[in-house]
Design a protein around this motif. Structure first.
Motif, mmCIF file in Angstrom:
data_model
loop_
_atom_site.group_PDB
_atom_site.id
_atom_site.type_symbol
_atom_site.label_atom_id
_atom_site.label_comp_id
_atom_site.label_asym_id
_atom_site.label_seq_id
_atom_site.Cartn_x
_atom_site.Cartn_y
_atom_site.Cartn_z
ATOM 1 N N ILE A 250 0.411 -0.906 0.079
ATOM 2 C CA ILE A 250 0.067 -0.106 -0.021
ATOM 3 C C ILE A 250 0.928 1.601 -0.474
ATOM 4 C CG2 ILE A 250 -1.800 1.550 1.406
ATOM 5 C CD1 ILE A 250 -3.058 -1.341 2.300
ATOM 6 N N ASP A 251 2.215 1.308 0.876
ATOM 7 C CA ASP A 251 2.761 2.432 0.832
ATOM 8 C C ASP A 251 3.280 2.579 -0.334
ATOM 9 O OD1 ASP A 251 2.522 3.206 3.751
ATOM 10 O OD2 ASP A 251 4.316 2.107 4.341
ATOM 11 N N ARG A 252 4.161 1.758 -1.071
ATOM 12 C CA ARG A 252 4.439 2.105 -2.160
ATOM 13 C C ARG A 252 3.499 2.305 -3.656
ATOM 14 N NH1 ARG A 252 8.115 3.669 -5.861
ATOM 15 N NH2 ARG A 252 8.122 2.701 -7.236
ATOM 16 N N THR A 253 2.677 1.800 -3.759
ATOM 17 C CA THR A 253 1.207 1.872 -4.717
ATOM 18 C C THR A 253 0.815 3.346 -4.813
ATOM 19 O OG1 THR A 253 0.706 0.034 -4.295
ATOM 20 C CG2 THR A 253 -0.759 1.603 -5.252
ATOM 21 N N ARG A 254 0.719 4.133 -3.432
ATOM 22 C CA ARG A 254 0.999 5.591 -2.680
ATOM 23 C C ARG A 254 1.606 6.291 -3.213
ATOM 24 N NH1 ARG A 254 -1.703 4.613 2.906
ATOM 25 N NH2 ARG A 254 -4.481 4.485 2.264
ATOM 26 N N SER A 255 3.083 5.887 -2.868
ATOM 27 C CA SER A 255 4.458 6.397 -3.629
ATOM 28 C C SER A 255 4.416 6.710 -5.786
ATOM 29 C CB SER A 255 5.358 5.892 -3.528
ATOM 30 O OG SER A 255 6.471 6.465 -3.879
ATOM 31 N N LEU A 256 3.589 5.080 -5.945
ATOM 32 C CA LEU A 256 3.782 5.686 -7.547
ATOM 33 C C LEU A 256 2.172 6.272 -7.757
ATOM 34 C CD1 LEU A 256 4.188 1.427 -8.042
ATOM 35 C CD2 LEU A 256 6.094 2.981 -8.469
ATOM 36 N N LEU A 257 1.894 6.359 -7.159
ATOM 37 C CA LEU A 257 0.607 6.847 -7.479
ATOM 38 C C LEU A 257 0.614 8.836 -7.223
ATOM 39 C CD1 LEU A 257 -2.781 5.450 -5.688
ATOM 40 C CD2 LEU A 257 -1.902 5.290 -8.556
ATOM 41 N N ARG A 258 1.596 9.013 -6.318
ATOM 42 C CA ARG A 258 2.283 10.715 -5.946
ATOM 43 C C ARG A 258 2.895 11.205 -7.155
ATOM 44 N NH1 ARG A 258 2.940 9.231 -0.758
ATOM 45 N NH2 ARG A 258 4.466 8.309 -1.352
ATOM 46 N N ASP A 259 3.763 9.640 -8.076
ATOM 47 C CA ASP A 259 4.875 10.258 -8.900
ATOM 48 C C ASP A 259 3.793 9.984 -10.749
ATOM 49 O OD1 ASP A 259 6.780 9.760 -7.566
ATOM 50 O OD2 ASP A 259 7.573 7.799 -8.087
ATOM 51 N N LEU A 260 2.819 9.691 -10.480
ATOM 52 C CA LEU A 260 1.392 9.552 -11.394
ATOM 53 C C LEU A 260 0.990 10.918 -11.334
ATOM 54 C CD1 LEU A 260 -0.059 8.069 -14.097
ATOM 55 C CD2 LEU A 260 -1.307 7.148 -12.830
ATOM 56 N N ALA A 261 0.582 11.579 -9.811
ATOM 57 C CA ALA A 261 0.722 12.433 -10.318
ATOM 58 C C ALA A 261 0.882 13.576 -10.825
ATOM 59 C CB ALA A 261 -0.606 12.549 -8.935
ATOM 60 N N ASP A 262 2.256 13.526 -10.204
ATOM 61 C CA ASP A 262 3.687 14.619 -10.689
ATOM 62 C C ASP A 262 3.866 14.114 -11.881
ATOM 63 O OD1 ASP A 262 3.319 15.600 -7.926
ATOM 64 O OD2 ASP A 262 4.850 13.954 -6.724
ATOM 65 N N ASP A 263 3.813 12.815 -12.694
ATOM 66 C CA ASP A 263 3.458 13.264 -14.064
ATOM 67 C C ASP A 263 3.909 14.310 -14.737
ATOM 68 O OD1 ASP A 263 5.083 12.244 -16.177
ATOM 69 O OD2 ASP A 263 3.879 11.307 -16.789
ATOM 70 N N ASP A 264 4.438 15.393 -16.078
ATOM 71 C CA ASP A 264 4.076 15.921 -16.765
ATOM 72 C C ASP A 264 3.721 15.532 -17.856
ATOM 73 O OD1 ASP A 264 6.474 15.705 -17.972
ATOM 74 O OD2 ASP A 264 7.131 17.048 -17.128
ATOM 75 N N GLY A 265 3.332 14.071 -18.044
ATOM 76 C CA GLY A 265 3.108 13.559 -19.485
ATOM 77 C C GLY A 265 4.119 13.929 -20.400
ATOM 78 N N HIS A 266 5.192 13.943 -20.965
ATOM 79 C CA HIS A 266 6.380 14.512 -21.960
ATOM 80 C C HIS A 266 6.632 12.783 -22.205
ATOM 81 C CE1 HIS A 266 5.791 18.857 -21.444
ATOM 82 N NE2 HIS A 266 5.757 18.877 -20.415
ATOM 83 N N ASP A 267 6.782 11.867 -20.946
ATOM 84 C CA ASP A 267 7.801 10.875 -21.534
ATOM 85 C C ASP A 267 6.787 10.019 -21.461
ATOM 86 O OD1 ASP A 267 9.051 8.909 -22.406
ATOM 87 O OD2 ASP A 267 10.735 9.504 -20.367
ATOM 88 N N THR A 268 6.063 9.109 -22.018
ATOM 89 C CA THR A 268 5.347 8.691 -22.494
ATOM 90 C C THR A 268 5.879 7.436 -22.123
ATOM 91 O OG1 THR A 268 5.741 7.491 -24.828
ATOM 92 C CG2 THR A 268 3.475 9.569 -23.933
#
Length: 155
Positions: free
Chosen positions: A35-53
């Motif tokens: 769960i902790d790792r998933t939350r970290s990945l979800l934060r990374d996804l939310a912070d993703d600027d969308g430039h690198d597919t």
């Protein structure tokens, strides 16, 4: 059966209960880490600027893997709870069998066997999840090395 023999028979499932509780504690700790790792990945996804597919694809694949891991741990935990119920049921059935003049037949043995089977199945699931965890870490290390080498190659 004497009272001591009945008590001894009722306590025998306690050994299985101890092992099952230990596995359940481990499974819960692993689920918390997932769960902790998933939350970290979800934060990374939310912070993703969308430039690198490619980075986004990797993040989404990692999140999907964590979802699969959490489901496997959940199923393993559910089986461990079934095992605990069977072992407690075994003890109660042994006592009840003595109280009701041995009318329960094979019920204590069947409950104990079901508990052991549930524990066995849970162990297999948790072993599978541990393998997935190692695979996920290896993939992340490989990705980190690829990114580092793109930024500043060793050669």
């Amino acid at each position: 059966m004497t009272h001591y023999a009945i008590l001894t028979a009722m306590l025998a499932p306690a050994f299985f209960l101890t092992a099952t509780a230990s596995l359940l504690g481990t499974a819960n700790a692993r689920l918390a880490r997932v769960i902790d790792r998933t939350r970290s990945l979800l934060r990374d996804l939310a912070d993703d600027d969308g430039h690198d597919t490619e980075d986004r694809r990797i993040l989404e694949a990692r999140i999907a893997l964590q979802r699969r891991r959490s489901r496997i741990i959940l199923r393993g935990s559910q089986l461990l709870y079934v095992a605990i119920s069977c072992f407690v049921g075994t003890s109660l059935t042994v006592a009840g069998d003595s109280f009701f003049d041995h009318r329960f037949g094979q019920a204590p043995t069947i409950l104990a066997a079901l508990g052991v089977l549930a524990m066995f199945a849970a162990s297999l699931l948790l072993a599978r999840e541990a393998s997935m965890a190692v695979h996920a870490v290896n993939e992340e290390m490989d990705d980190a090395h690829r990114k580092a080498n793109r930024r500043s190659p060793l050669i």
